[in-house]
Motif scaffolding. Structure first.
Motif, mmCIF file in Angstrom:
data_model
loop_
_atom_site.group_PDB
_atom_site.id
_atom_site.type_symbol
_atom_site.label_atom_id
_atom_site.label_comp_id
_atom_site.label_asym_id
_atom_site.label_seq_id
_atom_site.Cartn_x
_atom_site.Cartn_y
_atom_site.Cartn_z
ATOM 1 N N ALA A 299 -0.557 4.518 0.878
ATOM 2 C CA ALA A 299 -1.827 5.148 1.244
ATOM 3 C C ALA A 299 -1.848 6.640 0.927
ATOM 4 O O ALA A 299 -2.873 7.174 0.506
ATOM 5 C CB ALA A 299 -2.107 4.917 2.733
ATOM 6 N N GLN B 181 0.839 -1.197 0.000
ATOM 7 C CA GLN B 181 0.000 0.000 0.000
ATOM 8 C C GLN B 181 0.874 1.247 0.000
ATOM 9 O O GLN B 181 1.896 1.295 0.685
ATOM 10 C CB GLN B 181 -0.902 0.045 1.233
ATOM 11 N N ASP C 123 -2.777 1.251 -4.195
ATOM 12 C CA ASP C 123 -2.405 -0.053 -3.643
ATOM 13 C C ASP C 123 -1.941 -0.938 -4.785
ATOM 14 O O ASP C 123 -2.381 -0.779 -5.933
ATOM 15 C CB ASP C 123 -3.595 -0.731 -2.951
#
Length: 314
Positions: free
Chosen positions: A140, A138, A145
């Motif tokens: 973020a 990931q 992702d």
């Protein structure tokens, strides 16, 4: 493992008027392993999740006979031969910006299929790298992702309920010809750069070095990145000879600011020291459970590193 063009054509057909049971059976028939997820959601219905994915026609038919509204999950990585860059749009986080930056840096060429997701994001499908493990990860803060080995994706014609409306996954563009493999490690380093690498330090240099940048980097990690970042930073301290207790002093406050609990911080640092020095007993270095003081003064290096349109409207 199914050929990428066969996979892409099957998902494109599934984006049409096919029912979920019919689409699941066709995907299995052409060699795409599938498993059922809850209707309108992403959680697997099977006991072992994506590990239960199969191309067995009888088993697939039985699953969707019991739950005809089940969404369709497909494992990514080696089991299906495809990996996916998942572009998310959540509040202020717009993954299309990160995707566009990476595309301009020539890190995202060679996709086989683009799928629009119900939340307004996008899945870009690539051929997995033969003989190489590509772990899921990931980024973020970038809103991206990566779904590779150890992950799965929900595919068309699966549907989600968004703000009271039922919206489906839909194939938007298929790339003709042979797809390219994706360098997922380079993409992660581009989207989530780590602190600047420095040369090894001796003990005298280490005492006067500045770890404020390392601590700020750990403190600024978002959910989904925090534990991995703390582990990476603790490994760097371990490789440069700091005791486990000093690593907690240096990184504990930063990890706490990032939202990790005290016990998780302790467990992660111990795990990092075991990984960095597998021939030593990391538990011999005592890690106290008291609140860590402000980060100290050590900064260390990482010794070794383990297209489409830029717009949303496709």
């Amino acid at each position: 493992m199914v050929f990428p063009d066969v996979f892409a054509r099957a998902l494109t057909r599934a984006s049409g008027p096919q029912s979920l049971p019919a689409a699941a059976e066709e995907l299995a028939r052409v060699g795409v392993p599938v498993f059922p997820c809850i209707p309108g959601g992403k959680r697997p219905l099977t006991e072992h999740g994506f590990h239960d994915a199969t191309t067995d026609a009888d088993r697939v038919a039985a699953w969707w006979t019991r739950s005809p509204g089940a969404n369709i999950g497909v494992p990514t990585g080696a089991p299906s031969g495809m990996v996916v860059v998942d572009v998310d749009v959540h509040g202020p986080v717009d993954g299309f910006r990160g995707f566009s930056r990476a595309h301009r840096a020539d890190l995202l060429d060679g996709w086989q299929l683009l799928v629009s997701t119900p939340s307004g994001g996008m899945h870009a499908y690539y051929r997995s790298t033969p003989g190489q493990v590509q772990r899921s990860w990931q980024a973020a803060r970038a809103g991206i992702d990566f779904r590779g080995d150890g992950g799965y994706i929900v595919v068309p014609p699966s549907r989600m309920s968004i703000a009271g409306n039922v919206v489906g996954y839909r194939a938007r563009r298929v790339e003709a010809g042979t797809s390219s493999v994706l360098d997922s490690d380079r993409l992660r380093d581009f989207l989530d750069p780590r602190p600047t690498v420095r040369e090894p330090m001796n003990t005298a240099q280490r005492q006067g070095a500045d770890v404020s940048r390392l601590a700020r980097w750990v403190a600024g990690r978002a959910e989904g990145e925090r534990n991995r970042s703390l582990f990476w930073a603790a490994c760097r301290l371990a490789e440069n000879g700091l005791p486990t207790s000093d690593a907690l002093d240096v990184l504990g406050a930063a990890a706490s600011d990032a939202g990790l609990g005290e016990q998780e911080i302790i467990a992660t640092i111990r795990s990092a020291y075991r990984a960095a020095h597998p021939d030593r007993d990391a538990s011999a270095s005592s890690v106290q459970a008291s609140a860590p003081p402000e980060a100290g003064t050590w900064f260390v290096r990482d010794p070794a590193a383990s297209g489409p349109s830029n717009t949303r409207v496709l």
